[in-house]
Design a protein around this motif. Sequence first.
Motif, PDB file in Angstrom:
ATOM      1  N   LEU A 226      -0.220 -33.548  -5.586  1.00 32.97           N
ATOM      2  CA  LEU A 226       0.335 -33.008  -6.802  1.00 32.97           C
ATOM      3  C   LEU A 226      -0.918 -32.867  -7.681  1.00 32.97           C
ATOM      4  CD1 LEU A 226       2.883 -32.325  -8.617  1.00 32.97           C
ATOM      5  CD2 LEU A 226       2.874 -34.678  -9.059  1.00 32.97           C
ATOM      6  N   ALA A 241       7.536 -28.892  -5.711  1.00 33.60           N
ATOM      7  CA  ALA A 241       7.383 -29.899  -5.137  1.00 33.60           C
ATOM      8  C   ALA A 241       8.194 -30.050  -3.975  1.00 33.60           C
ATOM      9  CB  ALA A 241       7.570 -31.207  -5.957  1.00 33.60           C
ATOM     10  N   LYS A 242       7.650 -30.007  -2.663  1.00 34.21           N
ATOM     11  CA  LYS A 242       8.489 -30.195  -1.166  1.00 34.21           C
ATOM     12  C   LYS A 242       7.801 -31.308  -0.680  1.00 34.21           C
ATOM     13  CE  LYS A 242      10.175 -26.704   0.630  1.00 34.21           C
ATOM     14  NZ  LYS A 242      11.362 -26.349   0.196  1.00 34.21           N
ATOM     15  N   SER A 243       6.999 -32.425  -1.103  1.00 40.20           N
ATOM     16  CA  SER A 243       6.655 -33.320  -0.374  1.00 40.20           C
ATOM     17  C   SER A 243       7.460 -34.596  -0.732  1.00 40.20           C
ATOM     18  CB  SER A 243       5.206 -33.669  -0.639  1.00 40.20           C
ATOM     19  OG  SER A 243       4.428 -32.628   0.030  1.00 40.20           O
ATOM     20  N   THR A 244       8.059 -35.309   0.138  1.00 38.24           N
ATOM     21  CA  THR A 244       8.538 -36.636  -0.335  1.00 38.24           C
ATOM     22  C   THR A 244       7.536 -37.638   0.400  1.00 38.24           C
ATOM     23  OG1 THR A 244       9.895 -36.682   1.860  1.00 38.24           O
ATOM     24  CG2 THR A 244      11.026 -35.576  -0.150  1.00 38.24           C
ATOM     25  N   TYR A 245       7.333 -38.784  -0.279  1.00 39.83           N
ATOM     26  CA  TYR A 245       7.099 -39.731   0.270  1.00 39.83           C
ATOM     27  C   TYR A 245       7.299 -41.019  -0.467  1.00 39.83           C
ATOM     28  CZ  TYR A 245       4.555 -37.658  -3.553  1.00 39.83           C
ATOM     29  OH  TYR A 245       4.078 -36.751  -4.942  1.00 39.83           O
ATOM     30  N   GLN A 246       7.136 -42.318   0.068  1.00 43.13           N
ATOM     31  CA  GLN A 246       7.903 -43.421  -0.438  1.00 43.13           C
ATOM     32  C   GLN A 246       6.923 -43.673  -1.770  1.00 43.13           C
ATOM     33  OE1 GLN A 246      10.424 -45.169   0.300  1.00 43.13           O
ATOM     34  NE2 GLN A 246       9.949 -46.154   2.280  1.00 43.13           N
ATOM     35  N   LYS A 249       4.682 -41.686  -8.379  1.00 45.03           N
ATOM     36  CA  LYS A 249       3.336 -41.175  -8.685  1.00 45.03           C
ATOM     37  C   LYS A 249       3.149 -41.259  -9.974  1.00 45.03           C
ATOM     38  CE  LYS A 249       0.160 -38.010  -7.731  1.00 45.03           C
ATOM     39  NZ  LYS A 249      -0.753 -38.715  -8.585  1.00 45.03           N
ATOM     40  N   VAL A 264       9.098 -28.059 -10.148  1.00 45.70           N
ATOM     41  CA  VAL A 264      10.358 -27.909  -9.395  1.00 45.70           C
ATOM     42  C   VAL A 264      10.784 -28.306  -8.129  1.00 45.70           C
ATOM     43  CG1 VAL A 264      11.949 -26.105  -8.809  1.00 45.70           C
ATOM     44  CG2 VAL A 264      10.409 -25.585 -10.415  1.00 45.70           C
ATOM     45  N   GLY A 265      11.481 -29.450  -7.950  1.00 47.11           N
ATOM     46  CA  GLY A 265      11.683 -30.036  -6.573  1.00 47.11           C
ATOM     47  C   GLY A 265      12.613 -28.849  -5.872  1.00 47.11           C
ATOM     48  N   SER A 266      12.217 -28.958  -4.404  1.00 42.62           N
ATOM     49  CA  SER A 266      12.792 -28.016  -3.483  1.00 42.62           C
ATOM     50  C   SER A 266      13.072 -28.574  -2.121  1.00 42.62           C
ATOM     51  CB  SER A 266      11.719 -26.911  -3.436  1.00 42.62           C
ATOM     52  OG  SER A 266      12.090 -25.891  -2.473  1.00 42.62           O
ATOM     53  N   ARG A 267      14.142 -28.639  -1.685  1.00 42.11           N
ATOM     54  CA  ARG A 267      14.410 -29.079  -0.312  1.00 42.11           C
ATOM     55  C   ARG A 267      14.916 -28.168   0.638  1.00 42.11           C
ATOM     56  NH1 ARG A 267      19.140 -33.455  -0.208  1.00 42.11           N
ATOM     57  NH2 ARG A 267      20.107 -31.412  -0.780  1.00 42.11           N
TER      58      ARG A 267
ATOM     59  N   VAL B 251       6.533 -41.420 -11.776  1.00 42.00           N
ATOM     60  CA  VAL B 251       7.773 -40.675 -11.427  1.00 42.00           C
ATOM     61  C   VAL B 251       8.014 -40.699 -10.046  1.00 42.00           C
ATOM     62  CG1 VAL B 251       8.586 -38.127 -11.702  1.00 42.00           C
ATOM     63  CG2 VAL B 251       7.082 -38.966 -13.246  1.00 42.00           C
ATOM     64  N   SER B 254       9.904 -37.970  -4.760  1.00 43.62           N
ATOM     65  CA  SER B 254      10.852 -37.926  -3.700  1.00 43.62           C
ATOM     66  C   SER B 254      12.336 -37.455  -4.198  1.00 43.62           C
ATOM     67  CB  SER B 254      10.869 -38.782  -2.881  1.00 43.62           C
ATOM     68  OG  SER B 254       9.573 -38.906  -1.981  1.00 43.62           O
ATOM     69  N   LEU B 256      12.943 -36.321  -7.226  1.00 44.75           N
ATOM     70  CA  LEU B 256      12.866 -34.926  -7.848  1.00 44.75           C
ATOM     71  C   LEU B 256      13.147 -33.810  -6.661  1.00 44.75           C
ATOM     72  CD1 LEU B 256      11.741 -34.429 -10.820  1.00 44.75           C
ATOM     73  CD2 LEU B 256      10.026 -33.449  -9.751  1.00 44.75           C
ATOM     74  N   GLU B 260      16.152 -31.724  -6.192  1.00 44.38           N
ATOM     75  CA  GLU B 260      15.775 -30.430  -6.704  1.00 44.38           C
ATOM     76  C   GLU B 260      16.021 -30.235  -8.282  1.00 44.38           C
ATOM     77  OE1 GLU B 260      18.113 -27.697  -4.024  1.00 44.38           O
ATOM     78  OE2 GLU B 260      16.256 -27.352  -3.021  1.00 44.38           O
ATOM     79  N   ILE B 261      15.412 -31.317  -8.892  1.00 41.48           N
ATOM     80  CA  ILE B 261      15.315 -31.177 -10.335  1.00 41.48           C
ATOM     81  C   ILE B 261      14.198 -30.349 -10.727  1.00 41.48           C
ATOM     82  CG2 ILE B 261      14.946 -32.868 -12.287  1.00 41.48           C
ATOM     83  CD1 ILE B 261      17.752 -33.399 -10.586  1.00 41.48           C
TER      84      ILE B 261
END
Lengths: 336, 336
Positions: A226, A241-246, A249, A264-267, B251, B254, B256, B260-261
């Motif tokens: 990011l 944003a497509k990455s998820t992590y614990q 940030k 923009v979050g994207s899943r 923030v 994940s 987000l 998908e915010i």
Amino acid sequence: MRGLYFDGNQLRYREDLPQPVLPAGEALVAVQAAGICRTDQEILAGYMRFHGIPGHEFIGTVISTSEPELMGKRVVGEINCPCGGCELCRLGLQAHCRDRTVLGVAQRDGAFAEYLALPAANLHPVPDSLRTFSAVFVEPLAAAFRVAEQLPIGPRSSVAVVGDGKLGQLVARVMCLNGCDLLVIGHHPAKLKLLDRLGIRTALESELAVRDFDFVVECSGNPTGLDLALRIVRPQGTIVAKSTYQGDKQVNISALVVDEISIVGSRCGPFKAAIRALTRRLIDVTDLMDRSFPLEEGLVALDYAAHRDALKVIIDMQISPAAGLHGPGEPVMEIP
Amino acid sequence: MRGLYFDGNQLRYREDLPQPVLPAGEALVAVQAAGICRTDQEILAGYMRFHGIPGHEFIGTVISTSEPELMGKRVVGEINCPCGGCELCRLGLQAHCRDRTVLGVAQRDGAFAEYLALPAANLHPVPDSLRTFSAVFVEPLAAAFRVAEQLPIGPRSSVAVVGDGKLGQLVARVMCLNGCDLLVIGHHPAKLKLLDRLGIRTALESELAVRDFDFVVECSGNPTGLDLALRIVRPQGTIVAKSTYQGDKQVNISALVVDEISIVGSRCGPFKAAIRALTRRLIDVTDLMDRSFPLEEGLVALDYAAHRDALKVIIDMQISPAAGLHGPGEPVMEIP
């Protein structure tokens, strides 16, 4: 049945797992092959506090269903199972239902087993021409198509994909279909080379000059991705944003405001588009297949998939370790 | 000339400041009144490392210009002064030009003085019917209209505004024009009451139930405002970030991604829309005027404006402290 079971601490191969019980409207699928995703590794590290059978990328055959047209079909399946009755479901946001279960991710056993259950409405038959291991890519490829569904990325757009891993590779292959000016930024020369071969420009992060991209798709799976995205997106540009992590940030929100950047979050994405792209051979994924393992060697498979150079690792239910030979899968796949 | 000067450490009232020198294309404006914005206070705390005369909300009279139609006109002015020649300027992103100066914010003296200079292209004449102190609100009101320019917020949208301060008040008044379902969330009962009187629903943060808003506009000026926004935005909803503050913010990316915010940064906006809304009396700002001070008492004015209950504080160049009486401004304004 046989499968991999995660008790919250440890993943084990077991042969005593109960077959899924089918609620009304659900279908029983005999899994043929399942892909290992980075999310599976996050889950084994505690993400989503999941207990049960992981795995959410699969192809299988429907062996029990109340929908006659699905019976016996080769299918892939959407992973979100909404309640159907809440406010979010009524708004059309079923994939975001707060009471949803998610195959192999939340409150629902997944695909690293002989059988799985999913609502019949989640299943998509795949054409005979789509080979087994390619079909395993439908779920992550749909997630890549989600970016195209969310944002007006077009032939005049400049797009950077951050990350050359499995998801970055798929996103890059989807993005390049629309004729945009595309650059993929990664850390792995061998993975970038796969994209070079497709005529997609690539750069190692270390050799990257500052650029003003209209869109930056962050697929690195790493919080630092990011930071890079924020450095190279233009003012009024968009970061997907497509990455998820614990964990959290640190983000400089003032810079976001002053430069009017969007994040923009994207899943999950449209399965039908992914199936069409593979069937039409607009997207080829054979170069992304790394190795296949029998279910009994699932733990070895997950270990192998965690390696930094690994691409898509597949658990192939159609081979047994005794066979010692590759089953009817893709020719590029090798038994380790 | 007289003005307030910030040397990087301290703000001082001075009478020995040089009048602005006019480069080609710029106009000289005799300032009539200038508003104090939260950004001014951030600047005095080190934001943007600004040195010079702060102040960027003003109305004044053009007294020197090469554009005959501007001469003698009452004007307000856009604050970003782009280079006009770079790649971003050519793309139409002049407000984001990296070589821009910004009135009272970056590399350009501002409005807390008798005179200021701005490119003639930045100036907008205001109708005679628009009173002096109301015109001071054009710049922040344009920033509020920026939200409506960036996002498809419409009559069916549910919108929350986080923050009941000066910017939150203006954003709420713009949002309510489109018929949307609107709630303003704040911490100051007296400020929320101003909105209640306009028929806008309000809530103290402490009494807020969880909600799924389509859009949340974060105007609190505080890092915790984003946490609240993330709690109350619906899946696939949008948070508009308007607050700037020093330092990074943690923030959960994940969350987000999974929900998908979108987070959209938002800064300066369309002046003409703001002038029209004030002139048509669609938006009234007289209840947001707090107190006016003469330029000589600018330091007192800035101190007063920092108070948590303060609304818009105006530096009125048309009164002198000796007069001891309010000048020709708005009747609701009081000399402290």
